[in-house]
Write a protein that holds these residues in place. Sequence first.
Motif, PDB file in Angstrom:
ATOM      1  N   ALA A  12       0.835  -1.199   0.000  1.00 15.39           N
ATOM      2  CA  ALA A  12       0.000   0.000   0.000  1.00 15.39           C
ATOM      3  C   ALA A  12       0.869   1.248   0.000  1.00 15.39           C
ATOM      4  O   ALA A  12       0.629   2.203  -0.756  1.00 15.39           O
ATOM      5  CB  ALA A  12      -0.918  -0.001   1.218  1.00 15.39           C
TER       6      ALA A  12
ATOM      7  N   ASN B  82      -2.852   3.617  -8.948  1.00 13.69           N
ATOM      8  CA  ASN B  82      -2.014   3.356  -7.771  1.00 13.69           C
ATOM      9  C   ASN B  82      -2.782   3.676  -6.491  1.00 13.69           C
ATOM     10  O   ASN B  82      -2.735   2.925  -5.516  1.00 13.69           O
ATOM     11  CB  ASN B  82      -0.738   4.216  -7.806  1.00 13.69           C
ATOM     12  CG  ASN B  82       0.306   3.709  -8.793  1.00 13.69           C
ATOM     13  OD1 ASN B  82       1.180   4.440  -9.217  1.00 13.69           O
ATOM     14  ND2 ASN B  82       0.233   2.438  -9.182  1.00 13.69           N
TER      15      ASN B  82
ATOM     16  N   ALA C 174      -3.975   1.094  -3.413  1.00 12.71           N
ATOM     17  CA  ALA C 174      -3.703   1.287  -1.984  1.00 12.71           C
ATOM     18  C   ALA C 174      -5.010   1.316  -1.191  1.00 12.71           C
ATOM     19  O   ALA C 174      -5.110   0.762  -0.097  1.00 12.71           O
ATOM     20  CB  ALA C 174      -2.926   2.584  -1.774  1.00 12.71           C
TER      21      ALA C 174
END
Lengths: 289, 419
Positions: free
Chosen positions: A179, A209, A213
Amino acid sequence: MKYYSFLSVLIAGGILMAGCGNAEKVNKDSAPVTEQAKLEEVDLTAELTAYKDFALDQMDQFLIETENFVKLFKAGDIEGAKAAYAPARMYFERSEPIAESFGDLDPRIDGRLADIQEEGKGKGEEEWTGYHKLEYALWEENTTAGYEAIADQLLADAKELHALVQTVEVTPDLMITGAVDLLNEVSTSKITGEEEIYSHTDLYDFKANIEGAEKIFEILRSKLDAKDKELVTTLDEKFKAVDDLLALHETANGGYISYEELTGENTKALSAAVNQLGEPLSQMGIILE
Amino acid sequence: MTTSNDEKWINKKISRRDMLKFTGIGAVGVAIGASGFGGVIKAMGYDVFESVADSKTAFNKVDFYGRHQSGIITPVQTHIYFASLNVLVSSKKDLQEVFKKWTPLIVRLMNGELMVDLTPNTRVPTGDTGEAEGLNASNLSITVGVGPSLFDKLGITNLKPAELADLPHFPKDQLQEEFTGGDICIQACADDPQVAFHAVRNLVRAASGKVEIKWSQAGFNSFPAAGGTPRNLFAFKDGTVNPAITDEKDLKEVVWVDKGWLKGGSYLVARKIQMHLETWDRTSLKDQEATFGRYRDSGAAFGKTKEFDDFDVDAKDEKGAYIMPDTSHVHLARKSNARMLRRSYSYASGVMTNTGAHDAGLLFVSFQKNPDQFTTVQNSLGRMDKMNEYITHRGSAVFACFPGVQKGSYLGEALFNAL
Ligand code: HEM
């Protein structure tokens, strides 16, 4: 720093003491943290499984979309391939902690010219393969001709990745570190426009991205909630702040504007929001306490 | 593609969930151990507002608690890391939390301790970033202040002292927004550059999401082996004429605010001043000395022999000319009749991209009871100061530095009590 003091154990155990009272910060006689720490480890079986499911699903989609992209590319459909490029990559970017675990496949699929040049290789040479090479063909050269073999290779690599991912063992560390790594990716290359230097579709990768996460956070949410409710609230706020900023740059068709259209102020605001998210996100490891 | 209106992307169904649900993949390596740690403290320990004491045994330690904050009448250290921050919070309470959180952390930093103890959990980043490990307190001082913009942002202009305002534009100012202003300052001074930087880095990190760095500047001061006044990058002794840090009466007159919530505090003026070393270096020694009205070697005023010899700015030679030229920096500064405590540091930050010249100069820092004292001197220097030819002011900020903190209290408490 590999040692922690006896005092810190007392504090961790709930006994609060005023300052150490001397300049010696660490007790070198104590055993390394890794040996000494007897953490009450939590059962994360369900979370690990959920994350693996997610990653596999992303990899399924990645393969399907890459197949589609390669088909368009090889048919010489430049506009079609350009349109398919960034969305296809998002599946890869979301599950990067997993995709990255295969050392040589990641650069073969996602290597940038700058990565290759560091190794003393140029764009004419065969060593540079993958999405970014095709990005170069489409946006810089405005052609697909001569790049068919690279396209075939990309599909073959995507298939190999897909097969390998099935065997991945997801560990708590992979999720928790993953993460933060996803955010670090954003901070170091997406926000600088260094990921997509020809297509300037960096915001797609950025978004993916962040979503990757956020997925990990969502999976760990109930465990986190049990440890630190405030952290969960903070993370909700900080994810929202990043998402809201990104939403400002969405286009009518649900895509994102070119990185080149962002002002210095835009990138600074995005970068600050990501850093403010990264700091609390890096605390997710408390669930293992 | 997701849009913010879509169903939240992450909540979408995961295709293989059921298939893999009970396979237990990934459970390997998860050991079950017994321990009493779980849930006792939060990751970075920040929820623990313990009151930390000044260490009695730490080496090279400056005390945190006292009537005044450290870093004002603390003997000048060799390094500074000065940071100007913007606040991201908009409520008084959130800001108060920041100062409350910082207070014990600053004591620990000044004790030369880890700002936050290590915990047994290696799966989280450490609360202290660690680069000051093995270095002692290094006479670290931390001075925290608030800028005029803070009061506007928080809607508490009624508490903004009338004296606290952005400085006026001065002749020849070339201020750049990126080195100007700020809501909060942290002045970290230490005899080790890494200790100073570590302090700012960790305090900013501890307040992540609540403050952000707007601009910062590192600086240095080098003291002669035999002691005495350090030289700036023009090679002149800088800091000769200053109130003595032991002269309480004088400091009361020049430095300390004596009213309101700022009582016992002081106004900090920071000016980032580029020094054009290339042009300076091709100036004859005679002209260099005339620029200041002091001799470079001894630091003595013109007509005197020793650095600390007193001088009369109005004294003239037999031809009727001022002994200390009336365009010299010291003449003009003295003539203004305003005084301040100067605590400046040199900087060398690489090369100016547009000119290729040294990006070097003076991070001028002064403390005064009222920013007007600075303004009066700077106006006197005005267009006249011969030194202007060799410098350009690039950054500027003014901060009201809180009074000192008593044990059990926190930085800025008097301000929050006045709300
Ligand atoms: C790069 C910029 C500057 C340099 C290189 C510089 C250098 C010096 C030097 C060498 C002295 C003589 C030694 C001493 O008493 O410390 C001096 C004195 C002084 N400077 Fe500066 N200075 C600068 C900027 C300023 C500014 C911006 C102010 C305030 C507005 C200021 C105020 C003073 C004062 C008050 C004195 C003492 C005058 C006296 O003898 O009463 N200086 N400076």
